[in-house]
Design a protein around this motif. Structure first.
Motif, short mmCIF file in Angstrom:
data_model
loop_
_atom_site.label_atom_id
_atom_site.label_comp_id
_atom_site.label_asym_id
_atom_site.label_seq_id
_atom_site.Cartn_x
_atom_site.Cartn_y
_atom_site.Cartn_z
N UNK A 81 0.80 -1.22 0.00
CA UNK A 81 0.00 0.00 0.00
C UNK A 81 0.84 1.27 0.00
N UNK A 84 1.62 2.83 -3.41
CA UNK A 84 0.43 3.36 -4.09
C UNK A 84 0.06 4.72 -3.51
N UNK A 87 2.48 7.27 -4.71
CA UNK A 87 2.19 7.59 -6.10
C UNK A 87 1.02 8.57 -6.21
N UNK A 88 -0.05 8.28 -5.44
CA UNK A 88 -1.23 9.15 -5.50
C UNK A 88 -0.89 10.55 -4.99
#
Lengths: 128, 235
Positions: A81, A84, A87-88
């Protein structure tokens, strides 16, 4: 048994050092993108070290194997997680127009976006 | 400036007053009166290892019923405040591929973990409310990652209502069997699981009630998220 505890202790130490390095990176780095780079990478590795190390340490000290199982589950979850979310966050930062550090030279993503926008414009003009 | 200084002075005075009151309370000493009774009798009376959930569901079940009611009222209140005929999701920016794929893969695991929390309420920390909130987080993740994602609204509201009714029905069965509301009939009358305290099939009606509460809280919070994310569509 105590070999496991030693490995666990070493991993926890290793993880805390990486935690320290990641906080240091938060202070030292010039812009958002570089800060995210240091913070996510070293904090993920540090967390993995600390979490798995705690599991091994507990098993080595004679506690039940459930410690290690739970630690590995948490570690895998974090490993999947954290990138991710990073990245977001980065993508959100770029989209909301936070500038790169003035020392950075290449911004391929902007070039790509501009190229796409101009191509779209040409297509629209051609239709008219 | 004057306003801020005045506020700081007032807050300092209140803080000093509270600290004065609290400084008389000894810290770290054994001050249990009712708590001692709970800790000593929780296993044989309720079958739960987790004393907190036993107190919340068994000894003081009415408080939990009140909390569930509060959540239900909050959900219906949000629904009533934001009620419009034509409401749709108007989000435009699609999330990146990494984000959508990641959420799609994570969704079942978060659901599984939420269910794990509320099923094991009598054994591990947690219970219906954290489990339900975790399930709602999974739906929030889907809402955030996809622009067109929508929960089946009708079904969710019906499930919510039935779960709330289920809680009351369990309590009413207790009233019929044992003589008072929320009487733990599975433990006290059936003696189900009395031999294996600390395992999954024990704890009287705590797992049953927490499953109901978990479903209720999960659907409720998802409904609130759904209501708040939708915007009015202009024709």
């Amino acid at each position: 048994m105590s070999v496991l505890a030693w490995i666990g202790e070493f991993l926890v130490l290793f993880g805390t050092i990486f935690y320290f390095l990641s906080t240091l990176g938060l202070i030292r780095m010039p812009d958002v993108y570089n800060r995210m780079q240091t913070a996510t990478k070293s904090a993920t590795l540090g967390s993995l070290g600390v979490i798995v190390g705690t599991g091994l340490w507990a098993v080595g000290k004679g506690l039940s194997i459930a410690w290690l199982t739970k630690a590995i589950v948490i570690g895998v979850f974090l490993l999947l997680t954290n990138p991710i979310s990073a990245h977001a966050l980065i993508r959100g930062a770029y989209k909301s127009g936070i500038p790169l550090w003035e020392g950075s030279v290449v911004d391929k993503y902007r070039e790509h976006l501009e190229k796409k926008a101009s191509e779209k414009k040409e297509v629209e003009e051609g239709e008219e | 400036m004057l306003k801020r200084a005045l506020a700081i002075v007032v807050i300092l005075i209140i803080g000093y007053w509270l600290a004065q009151g609290l400084s008389q309370v000894p810290f770290g000493q054994d001050k249990m009166l009712v708590g001692k009774y709970y800790l000593e009798h929780v296993k044989e009376q309720t079958g739960a290892v987790n004393a907190v959930t036993a107190v919340v569901v068994n000894y003081r079940g009415f408080d939990t019923l009140g909390e569930v009611t509060v959540l239900f009222i909050a959900s219906t209140g949000v629904g009533a405040l934001l009620w419009r005929k034509k409401r749709k999701r108007t989000a435009k920016t699609e999330g990146s591929v990494v984000l959508t794929t990641g959420s799609k893969l994570l969704f079942p695991f978060i659901m599984l973990f939420g269910m794990y929390i509320f099923i094991h309420g009598h054994l591990t920390p947690g219970g219906g409310f954290p489990g339900g909130a975790t399930i709602a987080t999974a739906f929030l993740l889907m809402y955030m990652a996809f622009t067109i994602y929508e929960i089946p609204h009708k079904g969710f509201e019906v499930t919510e209502g039935f779960a709330g009714m289920g809680y009351v029905v369990v309590g009413l069965i207790g009233l019929a069997i044992g003589g008072y509301f929320l009487f733990d009939w599975i433990w006290q009358t059936w003696h189900l699981g009395t031999s294996n305290i600390g395992r999954l099939f024990s704890g009287g009606f705590i797992p049953v009630i927490y499953t109901i509460i978990g479903i209720k809280v999960g659907t409720e919070l998802s409904g609130i998220i759904d209501n708040m994310l939708k915007e009015e569509v202009k024709e």
